[in-house]
Design a protein around this motif. Sequence first.
Motif, PDB file in Angstrom:
ATOM      1  N   GLU A 219      83.315  77.902  52.668  1.00  0.00           N
ATOM      2  CA  GLU A 219      84.229  77.855  51.526  1.00  0.00           C
ATOM      3  C   GLU A 219      85.413  78.817  51.644  1.00  0.00           C
ATOM      4  OE1 GLU A 219      82.084  78.362  47.903  1.00  0.00           O
ATOM      5  OE2 GLU A 219      80.885  76.529  48.154  1.00  0.00           O
ATOM      6  N   LYS A 220      85.317  79.834  52.469  1.00  0.00           N
ATOM      7  CA  LYS A 220      86.369  80.848  52.482  1.00  0.00           C
ATOM      8  C   LYS A 220      87.118  80.934  53.814  1.00  0.00           C
ATOM      9  CE  LYS A 220      84.183  83.607  48.889  1.00  0.00           C
ATOM     10  NZ  LYS A 220      85.183  83.214  47.871  1.00  0.00           N
ATOM     11  N   GLY A 221      86.876  79.959  54.694  1.00  0.00           N
ATOM     12  CA  GLY A 221      87.679  79.856  55.912  1.00  0.00           C
ATOM     13  C   GLY A 221      87.398  80.894  56.974  1.00  0.00           C
ATOM     14  N   LYS A 222      86.226  81.512  56.932  1.00  0.00           N
ATOM     15  CA  LYS A 222      85.893  82.544  57.920  1.00  0.00           C
ATOM     16  C   LYS A 222      84.947  82.015  59.004  1.00  0.00           C
ATOM     17  CE  LYS A 222      88.147  85.413  55.331  1.00  0.00           C
ATOM     18  NZ  LYS A 222      89.507  85.851  55.724  1.00  0.00           N
ATOM     19  N   THR A 223      84.738  80.702  59.027  1.00  0.00           N
ATOM     20  CA  THR A 223      83.724  80.121  59.913  1.00  0.00           C
ATOM     21  C   THR A 223      84.311  78.991  60.745  1.00  0.00           C
ATOM     22  OG1 THR A 223      81.952  80.673  58.364  1.00  0.00           O
ATOM     23  CG2 THR A 223      81.477  78.973  59.995  1.00  0.00           C
ATOM     24  N   LEU A 224      84.070  79.056  62.048  1.00  0.00           N
ATOM     25  CA  LEU A 224      84.458  78.006  62.971  1.00  0.00           C
ATOM     26  C   LEU A 224      83.227  77.228  63.401  1.00  0.00           C
ATOM     27  CD1 LEU A 224      86.957  79.995  65.241  1.00  0.00           C
ATOM     28  CD2 LEU A 224      87.524  78.405  63.387  1.00  0.00           C
ATOM     29  N   GLU A 225      83.450  75.988  63.801  1.00  0.00           N
ATOM     30  CA  GLU A 225      82.333  75.128  64.203  1.00  0.00           C
ATOM     31  C   GLU A 225      82.544  74.614  65.618  1.00  0.00           C
ATOM     32  OE1 GLU A 225      79.610  71.466  62.461  1.00  0.00           O
ATOM     33  OE2 GLU A 225      81.030  72.552  61.194  1.00  0.00           O
ATOM     34  N   TYR A 226      81.476  74.685  66.414  1.00  0.00           N
ATOM     35  CA  TYR A 226      81.431  74.106  67.758  1.00  0.00           C
ATOM     36  C   TYR A 226      80.581  72.846  67.667  1.00  0.00           C
ATOM     37  CZ  TYR A 226      83.017  78.762  69.203  1.00  0.00           C
ATOM     38  OH  TYR A 226      83.719  79.937  69.345  1.00  0.00           O
ATOM     39  N   ALA A 227      81.167  71.707  67.999  1.00  0.00           N
ATOM     40  CA  ALA A 227      80.496  70.420  67.800  1.00  0.00           C
ATOM     41  C   ALA A 227      80.442  69.637  69.110  1.00  0.00           C
ATOM     42  CB  ALA A 227      81.231  69.610  66.731  1.00  0.00           C
ATOM     43  N   PRO A 228      79.404  69.827  69.916  1.00  0.00           N
ATOM     44  CA  PRO A 228      79.289  69.064  71.163  1.00  0.00           C
ATOM     45  C   PRO A 228      79.003  67.595  70.872  1.00  0.00           C
ATOM     46  CG  PRO A 228      77.295  70.331  70.759  1.00  0.00           C
ATOM     47  CD  PRO A 228      78.281  70.755  69.712  1.00  0.00           C
ATOM     48  N   PRO A 229      79.256  66.714  71.837  1.00  0.00           N
ATOM     49  CA  PRO A 229      79.082  65.266  71.610  1.00  0.00           C
ATOM     50  C   PRO A 229      77.627  64.823  71.732  1.00  0.00           C
ATOM     51  CG  PRO A 229      79.876  65.663  73.830  1.00  0.00           C
ATOM     52  CD  PRO A 229      79.838  67.007  73.165  1.00  0.00           C
ATOM     53  N   ILE A 230      76.738  65.492  71.012  1.00  0.00           N
ATOM     54  CA  ILE A 230      75.315  65.156  71.011  1.00  0.00           C
ATOM     55  C   ILE A 230      74.792  65.284  69.580  1.00  0.00           C
ATOM     56  CG2 ILE A 230      74.806  65.803  73.400  1.00  0.00           C
ATOM     57  CD1 ILE A 230      73.953  68.542  72.389  1.00  0.00           C
ATOM     58  N   ASP A 231      73.589  64.765  69.337  1.00  0.00           N
ATOM     59  CA  ASP A 231      73.019  64.783  67.993  1.00  0.00           C
ATOM     60  C   ASP A 231      72.179  66.029  67.715  1.00  0.00           C
ATOM     61  OD1 ASP A 231      74.120  62.278  67.514  1.00  0.00           O
ATOM     62  OD2 ASP A 231      72.326  61.238  68.253  1.00  0.00           O
ATOM     63  N   GLU A 232      71.767  66.745  68.765  1.00  0.00           N
ATOM     64  CA  GLU A 232      70.752  67.778  68.591  1.00  0.00           C
ATOM     65  C   GLU A 232      71.203  68.987  67.785  1.00  0.00           C
ATOM     66  OE1 GLU A 232      69.121  65.433  71.988  1.00  0.00           O
ATOM     67  OE2 GLU A 232      71.104  66.039  71.293  1.00  0.00           O
ATOM     68  N   PHE A 233      72.439  69.428  67.932  1.00  0.00           N
ATOM     69  CA  PHE A 233      72.849  70.653  67.248  1.00  0.00           C
ATOM     70  C   PHE A 233      74.371  70.786  67.206  1.00  0.00           C
ATOM     71  CE2 PHE A 233      72.359  71.763  71.749  1.00  0.00           C
ATOM     72  CZ  PHE A 233      73.573  72.369  72.023  1.00  0.00           C
ATOM     73  N   HIS A 234      74.842  71.552  66.215  1.00  0.00           N
ATOM     74  CA  HIS A 234      76.177  72.136  66.164  1.00  0.00           C
ATOM     75  C   HIS A 234      75.984  73.636  65.990  1.00  0.00           C
ATOM     76  CE1 HIS A 234      78.692  68.373  64.839  1.00  0.00           C
ATOM     77  NE2 HIS A 234      77.895  68.119  65.862  1.00  0.00           N
ATOM     78  N   VAL A 235      77.044  74.405  66.192  1.00  0.00           N
ATOM     79  CA  VAL A 235      76.959  75.859  66.035  1.00  0.00           C
ATOM     80  C   VAL A 235      78.096  76.341  65.148  1.00  0.00           C
ATOM     81  CG1 VAL A 235      77.117  78.095  67.215  1.00  0.00           C
ATOM     82  CG2 VAL A 235      75.778  76.235  68.231  1.00  0.00           C
ATOM     83  N   LEU A 236      77.752  77.144  64.143  1.00  0.00           N
ATOM     84  CA  LEU A 236      78.733  77.792  63.283  1.00  0.00           C
ATOM     85  C   LEU A 236      78.919  79.238  63.733  1.00  0.00           C
ATOM     86  CD1 LEU A 236      77.465  76.626  59.757  1.00  0.00           C
ATOM     87  CD2 LEU A 236      79.205  75.541  61.204  1.00  0.00           C
ATOM     88  N   ALA A 237      80.156  79.698  63.747  1.00  0.00           N
ATOM     89  CA  ALA A 237      80.464  81.086  64.091  1.00  0.00           C
ATOM     90  C   ALA A 237      81.239  81.704  62.926  1.00  0.00           C
ATOM     91  CB  ALA A 237      81.287  81.152  65.370  1.00  0.00           C
TER      92      ALA A 237
END
Length: 305
Positions: A219-237
């Motif tokens: 909600e506050k724009g302090k988080t980036l997302e890594y989204a690989p082309p798979i279903d298993e996971f994404h990662v928030l930083a």
Amino acid sequence: MDKALPLQIHPDRQLAQQLHEKDPKKFTDTNHKPEIAVALSKFELFAGWKPLNDMTILFQQKPLQRFMPSGQTQFKDETLKQVAKNLLEAPEDVVAETVNALIQTPETAFGKYPYIPSLLDRVRRQYSDFDNGNLIAVLCMNYMTLAPGDSVYVPADGIHAYLSGDIVECMARSDNVLNTGFCPRAERDSVALFTEALSFWPHDPSEALLGRHPSDKAEKGKTLEYAPPIDEFHVLATHLNAGEKEVIKPINGPSIMVVTSGDGRMHAGGKTIELTEGYVFFIGQGVGTEFESPKGMAIYRAYAE
């Protein structure tokens, strides 16, 4: 990490199932294992293959001509598979002779890859002159240096070896691996199996890079997302400077969170939890979280939906 990890691939689902049926003690599951690595510091690695046209030029070097299939001068994926097999099956004396010959070759002879002599010298000091992985990694693979926040995606059956630096690594759930270099000979897997399992993507460093974008879960724009082309996971930083806050909306799936630097507090489920570097939490499905930090804090969170 200051020493190269084994040169390896993780079998795809089809091969993992076959290997598990033949040897369930060694290959303990039937899943594949794509992964990403997010750099926390300067991070060096080998990932994927150099462009085929570049390898066509590199393997014109006299010490390397012996590894080319008879009558072939242009690289295609099938050529690369055979060259990889030839490099991995080369006797120890041939490996050492080739490495030493290349180290003594002027950097200018390697065109856009002037690092080859010095990098060969570096990896051979770690794993000896006789490790076949020296030649595969330095000559055939993309050598990459990432800055903090940069990331790479390694697909199933993607060849890779991590060289130095600190990372957050996230992967699909599997213990299956095929090693073929940067490790003692007794720990290497079958060359025939390894080369048969190889895939030939990516063929350029830029194809291995995984981008990041502002997450719509924050909600506050302090988080980036890594989204690989798979279903298993994404990662928030999530990166907070002193006095900043972040709110992560409830996620429709489980997640695992690790604090990689700094300290602060997490508000979740009606509780306030103090955080500091190294803390790890499991966060259940549908649980919203709020973070604040008086001095600054970095959090990585892998989730599945």
